[in-house]
Motif scaffolding. Sequence first.
Motif, PDB file in Angstrom:
ATOM      1  N   UNK A   1      22.850  -3.002  25.029  1.00 51.73           N
ATOM      2  CA  UNK A   1      23.667  -4.202  25.187  1.00 51.73           C
ATOM      3  C   UNK A   1      23.642  -5.119  23.987  1.00 51.73           C
ATOM      4  N   UNK A   2      23.352  -4.550  22.810  1.00 53.73           N
ATOM      5  CA  UNK A   2      23.280  -5.323  21.571  1.00 53.73           C
ATOM      6  C   UNK A   2      23.957  -4.527  20.462  1.00 53.73           C
ATOM      7  N   UNK A   3      24.451  -5.229  19.442  1.00 60.07           N
ATOM      8  CA  UNK A   3      25.071  -4.512  18.315  1.00 60.07           C
ATOM      9  C   UNK A   3      24.096  -3.559  17.631  1.00 60.07           C
ATOM     10  N   UNK A   4      24.613  -2.409  17.248  1.00 56.14           N
ATOM     11  CA  UNK A   4      23.875  -1.425  16.469  1.00 56.14           C
ATOM     12  C   UNK A   4      24.312  -1.609  15.021  1.00 56.14           C
ATOM     13  N   UNK A   5      23.365  -1.889  14.138  1.00 54.09           N
ATOM     14  CA  UNK A   5      23.674  -2.020  12.719  1.00 54.09           C
ATOM     15  C   UNK A   5      23.441  -0.677  12.050  1.00 54.09           C
ATOM     16  N   UNK A   6      24.481  -0.171  11.387  1.00 53.21           N
ATOM     17  CA  UNK A   6      24.368   1.088  10.658  1.00 53.21           C
ATOM     18  C   UNK A   6      23.971   0.758   9.223  1.00 53.21           C
ATOM     19  N   UNK A   7      22.724   1.070   8.879  1.00 54.37           N
ATOM     20  CA  UNK A   7      22.233   0.818   7.521  1.00 54.37           C
ATOM     21  C   UNK A   7      22.760   1.858   6.544  1.00 54.37           C
ATOM     22  N   UNK A   8      22.903   3.085   7.012  1.00 56.04           N
ATOM     23  CA  UNK A   8      23.383   4.175   6.176  1.00 56.04           C
ATOM     24  C   UNK A   8      23.937   5.258   7.080  1.00 56.04           C
ATOM     25  N   UNK A   9      25.138   5.714   6.778  1.00 57.44           N
ATOM     26  CA  UNK A   9      25.717   6.823   7.540  1.00 57.44           C
ATOM     27  C   UNK A   9      26.142   7.882   6.519  1.00 57.44           C
ATOM     28  N   UNK A  10      27.458   8.032   6.287  1.00 56.18           N
ATOM     29  CA  UNK A  10      27.897   9.028   5.320  1.00 56.18           C
ATOM     30  C   UNK A  10      27.384   8.676   3.924  1.00 56.18           C
ATOM     31  N   UNK A  11      26.936   9.722   3.199  1.00 56.25           N
ATOM     32  CA  UNK A  11      26.507   9.545   1.812  1.00 56.25           C
ATOM     33  C   UNK A  11      27.131  10.637   0.941  1.00 56.25           C
ATOM     34  N   UNK A  12      27.577  10.243  -0.237  1.00 59.63           N
ATOM     35  CA  UNK A  12      27.998  11.242  -1.222  1.00 59.63           C
ATOM     36  C   UNK A  12      26.729  11.910  -1.754  1.00 59.63           C
ATOM     37  N   UNK A  13      26.881  13.065  -2.367  1.00 59.10           N
ATOM     38  CA  UNK A  13      25.732  13.780  -2.915  1.00 59.10           C
ATOM     39  C   UNK A  13      24.985  12.922  -3.935  1.00 59.10           C
ATOM     40  N   UNK A  14      25.728  12.256  -4.817  1.00 60.86           N
ATOM     41  CA  UNK A  14      25.099  11.426  -5.848  1.00 60.86           C
ATOM     42  C   UNK A  14      24.330  10.268  -5.221  1.00 60.86           C
ATOM     43  N   UNK A  15      24.916   9.593  -4.241  1.00 59.04           N
ATOM     44  CA  UNK A  15      24.248   8.456  -3.610  1.00 59.04           C
ATOM     45  C   UNK A  15      23.024   8.919  -2.824  1.00 59.04           C
ATOM     46  N   UNK A  16      23.157  10.037  -2.126  1.00 64.73           N
ATOM     47  CA  UNK A  16      22.023  10.573  -1.367  1.00 64.73           C
ATOM     48  C   UNK A  16      20.846  10.872  -2.294  1.00 64.73           C
ATOM     49  N   UNK A  17      21.135  11.469  -3.439  1.00 56.59           N
ATOM     50  CA  UNK A  17      20.100  11.779  -4.420  1.00 56.59           C
ATOM     51  C   UNK A  17      19.456  10.501  -4.943  1.00 56.59           C
ATOM     52  N   UNK A  18      20.282   9.505  -5.248  1.00 58.92           N
ATOM     53  CA  UNK A  18      19.785   8.217  -5.758  1.00 58.92           C
ATOM     54  C   UNK A  18      18.877   7.525  -4.736  1.00 58.92           C
ATOM     55  N   UNK A  19      19.152   7.731  -3.454  1.00 59.66           N
ATOM     56  CA  UNK A  19      18.368   7.114  -2.379  1.00 59.66           C
ATOM     57  C   UNK A  19      17.134   7.932  -2.015  1.00 59.66           C
ATOM     58  N   UNK A  20      16.970   9.092  -2.651  1.00 57.96           N
ATOM     59  CA  UNK A  20      15.825   9.951  -2.345  1.00 57.96           C
ATOM     60  C   UNK A  20      15.998  10.738  -1.066  1.00 57.96           C
ATOM     61  N   UNK A  21      17.257  10.925  -0.647  1.00 59.46           N
ATOM     62  CA  UNK A  21      17.545  11.674   0.575  1.00 59.46           C
ATOM     63  C   UNK A  21      17.291  13.164   0.413  1.00 59.46           C
ATOM     64  N   UNK A  22      17.106  13.845   1.525  1.00 55.56           N
ATOM     65  CA  UNK A  22      16.890  15.293   1.516  1.00 55.56           C
ATOM     66  C   UNK A  22      18.122  15.997   0.956  1.00 55.56           C
ATOM     67  N   UNK A  23      17.922  17.058   0.181  1.00 58.10           N
ATOM     68  CA  UNK A  23      19.060  17.772  -0.422  1.00 58.10           C
ATOM     69  C   UNK A  23      20.080  18.294   0.601  1.00 58.10           C
TER      70      UNK A  23
END
Length: 190
Positions: free
Chosen positions: A52-74
């Motif tokens: 019953x409260x807003x869900x804040x999306x901190x990160x959803x879709x990521x480009x390959x370059x942005x995912x890499x910059x964020x340290x995301x899994x390959x």
Amino acid sequence: MSVKSYSKRQSGGVKLSANFTVAEFACHDGSDTVMISGELVALLQKIRDHFGKPVTINSAYRTTAWNSKQGGAPKSQHLLGMAADITISGVPPLAVAQYAEFLQPKAGGIGVYQSFTHVDVRAVRTRWDSRSGSEKAVPGWPGYTEASELDKAVDRLVAAGVIDSPDRWKSGNWTKRAVELLIIKMAAKV
């Protein structure tokens, strides 16, 4: 449900559900393309409706370059538009994970971090805990149980002002006199 491609510029304000728009799923690198899984949107809407409260999306879709910059899994599910890192004000990440576990017990990814919960809609089941700063696999996030019919009925009676001690009524330990008084109070409300 399938993953769809959107243009943030052209479709950013398009509502995907009662509470989510395309723009909320966009990559933070400023790119225009946004990949979004309909199944992910449905999962997030259920989570939003439940708390019953807003869900804040901190990160959803990521480009390959942005995912890499964020340290995301390959092979991150974010790259496919099938994942979101979310927060809900006043709700601990573990509580969000427990409800997500209830919603998708046999599939999807659920990870708990210090300040957010990762949810995804992959076909296989995977769970992890990163609250310590290093990721470790866990068997799951049990703990949430659906309210019983009695609990739901008691909550409705509390909201209607018929009863004021919900814990006593939810326990199921009632005296004949307590039930009589409840019936009398309910009759007065009709």
